[in-house]
Design an enzyme around this catalytic site. Structure first.
Site, PDB file in Angstrom:
ATOM      1  N   HIS A 271       0.954  -1.160   0.044  1.00 16.01           N
ATOM      2  CA  HIS A 271       0.037  -0.021   0.071  1.00 16.01           C
ATOM      3  C   HIS A 271       0.729   1.354  -0.168  1.00 16.01           C
ATOM      4  O   HIS A 271       2.028   1.242   0.462  1.00 16.01           O
ATOM      5  CB  HIS A 271      -0.979   0.058   1.150  1.00 16.01           C
ATOM      6  CG  HIS A 271      -0.535  -0.206   2.727  1.00 16.01           C
ATOM      7  ND1 HIS A 271       0.270   0.711   3.216  1.00 16.01           N
ATOM      8  CD2 HIS A 271      -0.195  -1.369   3.201  1.00 16.01           C
ATOM      9  CE1 HIS A 271       0.586   0.307   4.373  1.00 16.01           C
ATOM     10  NE2 HIS A 271       0.186  -0.910   4.349  1.00 16.01           N
TER      11      HIS A 271
ATOM     12  N   HIS B  33       1.279   3.315  10.722  1.00 16.01           N
ATOM     13  CA  HIS B  33       1.427   2.946  12.133  1.00 16.01           C
ATOM     14  C   HIS B  33       1.550   4.718  12.643  1.00 16.01           C
ATOM     15  O   HIS B  33       1.408   4.726  13.959  1.00 16.01           O
ATOM     16  CB  HIS B  33       2.806   2.437  12.155  1.00 16.01           C
ATOM     17  CG  HIS B  33       2.962   1.101  12.250  1.00 16.01           C
ATOM     18  ND1 HIS B  33       2.541   0.110  11.308  1.00 16.01           N
ATOM     19  CD2 HIS B  33       3.503   0.115  13.096  1.00 16.01           C
ATOM     20  CE1 HIS B  33       2.816  -1.026  11.517  1.00 16.01           C
ATOM     21  NE2 HIS B  33       3.087  -1.075  12.672  1.00 16.01           N
TER      22      HIS B  33
END
Length: 602
Positions: free
Chosen positions: A477, A484
């Site tokens: 992606h 995160h």
């Protein structure tokens, strides 16, 4: 696919204005500017369209530029009794609270559109755009028909179109597919909508900023095995500091200003991130998870070249075309604390989105560090648990990461589609071999870091590739923003609402040189707020250390923070107790109070 926006007929309660520099380009907006002004999307003065349009165009959208979570007036009284009319039924009250929250989040949504950096339109061969797992040619460039099929699916949002994307090695067993692109269209039933966040456009492919970030990534790979406690004396760290300071955009690495130092190297720039030990207390202190004691030691990743991956061009190209890796991470027999970039990188390789936030909540609960103004913090007839206790804090904290990820996935897939660092390094490799010329900034080509990477390559055909910390390289992606970075920030923000961010850690610790034991930290005091910010930075930039992200991908911290604030705002409406609000310090240093759905400076 173009987003439909509401008409702007609302009063602006706090428009922020930003000087975007002499160049006047939105991608030049620094993280430090965003810290200064305390916004994510409000940094885009003038705005611009960016949806899933396949031509990559950006269309200016005039109008005010409020931040998506601008301060709003605080209501008086406690939220649970706000209606105060006995004839109103419980169902009416529940409906009204939900409607008020929905209206507030609707009104907080910016009325200007998101902007991209223009790389997709600038480069017809899409060298500056994400394409992993699509079909690529022998130079690692995406095949145009494959990229167009990918854009067609993103433009339509039709689930069937995603099954028709042209990919590399379509019949290969175990091939790696695109990671949840349809999550970009998901809705949220609480807090800000996933499409409501605004952030600066990613730095352009040919910019000095991207070049500087790539030089840092090369140094990350070279320094993975150096213990954090030796940064002050290690000669390779000194070389990294000197090389980064020599770059034309060395300012992006300094948290406050001035030059990069061993203390600031590879750290984030949120307040507290450069104070004290490299690792947050929340990732080294032992704690109980129910009856299970977790001492935070993990299997040690073996050091050296055995765990440096994708260093050969053929291996890189196969993985870029969706092939599964042929190697795996090697561990030794020792368990250690997180004492180096390599160990932290493996932690964030396999961590769960709610994991670090849960660790922090358990430690803070054991310390009794709740906001002292909360109900039930003194002696009395009641104690907190479902409200204003661990169950409450954990419930909201675990809502944040998924919500933050849907906000990130909108930005990744429908907005920026930024190329991953491993693919940028492929462009360096191909240009050095004389097979093509790309629009690479000279700062990366002339760096000491690249010279060292080239010298370590096993053959001339492999020079310039970025040694990755994971066998599969980056996930499939786009890079910007880092997932995160968003979920870690959302969790940290919600926990700051529950716990006293001025609370000072008793007996702080850090791992020793080989990570086998914890040793006391005897320097400056470490606060809960600073260590929660550091936790967000560790989780964010630990991925950089493995080669996954550029530093600026961490601007997702601001998207995550706004998600966290919006969740706290929604739930601040729901309590029956007399409650003075959630009070927390934002990443930009502003202290805010959230009560009854309202947000104001504290």
């Amino acid at each position: 696919m173009h987003r439909r926006h509401k008409d702007s007929d609302l009063t602006d309660t706090g428009t922020f204005q930003i000087d975007i520099g002499d160049e006047g380009t939105p991608n030049d907006l620094s993280r430090r500017s965003m810290l200064q002004y305390g916004i994510a999307g409000a940094a885009l003065v003038g705005g611009g369209l960016l949806s899933g349009c396949s031509d990559g165009s950006a269309v200016a959208s005039p109008g005010p530029t409020p931040g998506s979570m601008n301060p709003t007036p605080l209501p008086t009284g406690n939220a649970g009794n706000v209606f105060g009319v006995s004839s109103v039924t419980r169902a009416d009250q529940a409906f009204a609270i939900r409607m008020e929250a929905a209206n507030a989040n609707f009104n907080a949504t910016p009325n200007f559109n998101q902007l991209n950096n223009g790389d997709e339109a600038l480069y017809p061969n899409f060298i500056g755009s994400f394409s992993k797992s699509l079909e690529h040619n022998a130079l690692g460039e995406v095949v145009p028909a494959s990229y167009q099929s990918y854009l067609d699916a993103l433009d339509s949002g039709n689930p069937a179109d995603f099954d028709n994307i042209i990919v590399g090695n379509p019949s290969l067993a175990g091939r790696i597919g695109l990671v949840s692109p349809q999550a970009a269209y998901s809705f949220e039933l609480g807090g800000l909508d996933a499409h409501a966040g605004r952030m600066a456009a990613a730095p352009t492919f040919n910019s000095a900023e991207t070049a500087a970030e790539m030089v840092e990534l090369y140094w990350y790979s070279l320094c993975r095995d150096i213990p954090y406690t030796r940064y002050d004396t290690d000669p390779l760290i000194a070389a990294a500091v000197a090389d980064l300071n020599a770059l034309s955009r060395n300012d992006i690495f300094a948290s406050i200003g001035g030059e990069v130092t061993p203390q600031s190297l590879f750290r984030g720039d949120l307040p507290g991130a450069t104070t004290g030990p490299f690792m947050s207390q929340f990732l080294v202190r032992p704690f109980f998870l129910g009856a299970f004691e977790l001492d935070q030691r993990y299997p040690r990743v073996a050091e050296g070249s055995v765990n440096q991956f994708m260093t050969g061009f053929d291996e890189y190209l196969a993985i870029q075309n969706g092939a599964p890796p042929t190697f795996s991470v090697t561990f030794d027999s020792t368990k250690t604390f997180l004492y180096s970039l390599r160990q932290l990188g493996e932690f964030v390789h396999v961590d769960l989105p709610i994991q670090s936030g849960t660790y922090a909540a358990m430690i803070l609960n054991e310390l009794g560090a709740y906001d002292p103004t909360f109900p039930y913090q003194g002696t009395g007839t009641q104690d907190g648990f479902v409200n204003f206790g661990l169950a409450d804090a954990l419930a909201l904290m675990t809502r944040g990461p998924r919500h933050a990820l849907t906000a990130a996935w909108y930005q990744k897939w429908l907005v920026h589609r930024r190329v991953r660092p491993e693919a940028y390094a492929c462009r360096v490799n191909v240009q050095q071999r004389g097979l093509a010329t790309y629009d690479l900034h000279p700062d990366v080509l002339n760096s000491d870091a690249l010279a060292r990477i080239n010298a370590a390559a096993t053959s001339a055909d492999d020079r310039g590739l970025l040694p990755m910390g994971y066998p599969e390289g980056s996930p499939a992606h786009p890079a910007y923003p880092g997932g995160h970075s968003t979920f870690a920030a959302a969790a940290a923000t919600i926990l700051k609402g529950y716990f006293d961010d001025t609370f000072v850690f008793p007996d702080p610790v850090q791992p020793n040189d080989d990570g086998t034991v914890l040793i006391p930290w005897t320097g400056e005091p470490l606060t809960v707020g600073g260590e929660l910010n550091k936790l967000a930075c560790n989780i964010t930039h630990g991925r950089d250390g493995a080669g996954m992200h550029y530093r600026s991908d961490g601007l997702g911290n601001f998207i995550g923070e706004e998600v966290g604030i919006s969740i706290l705002a929604d739930y601040s409406r729901t309590y029956n107790e007399q409650f003075d609000g959630f009070t927390l310090t934002r990443f930009n240093g502003e202290r805010i109070r959230i009560r009854g759905g309202g947000i104001a400076l504290a």
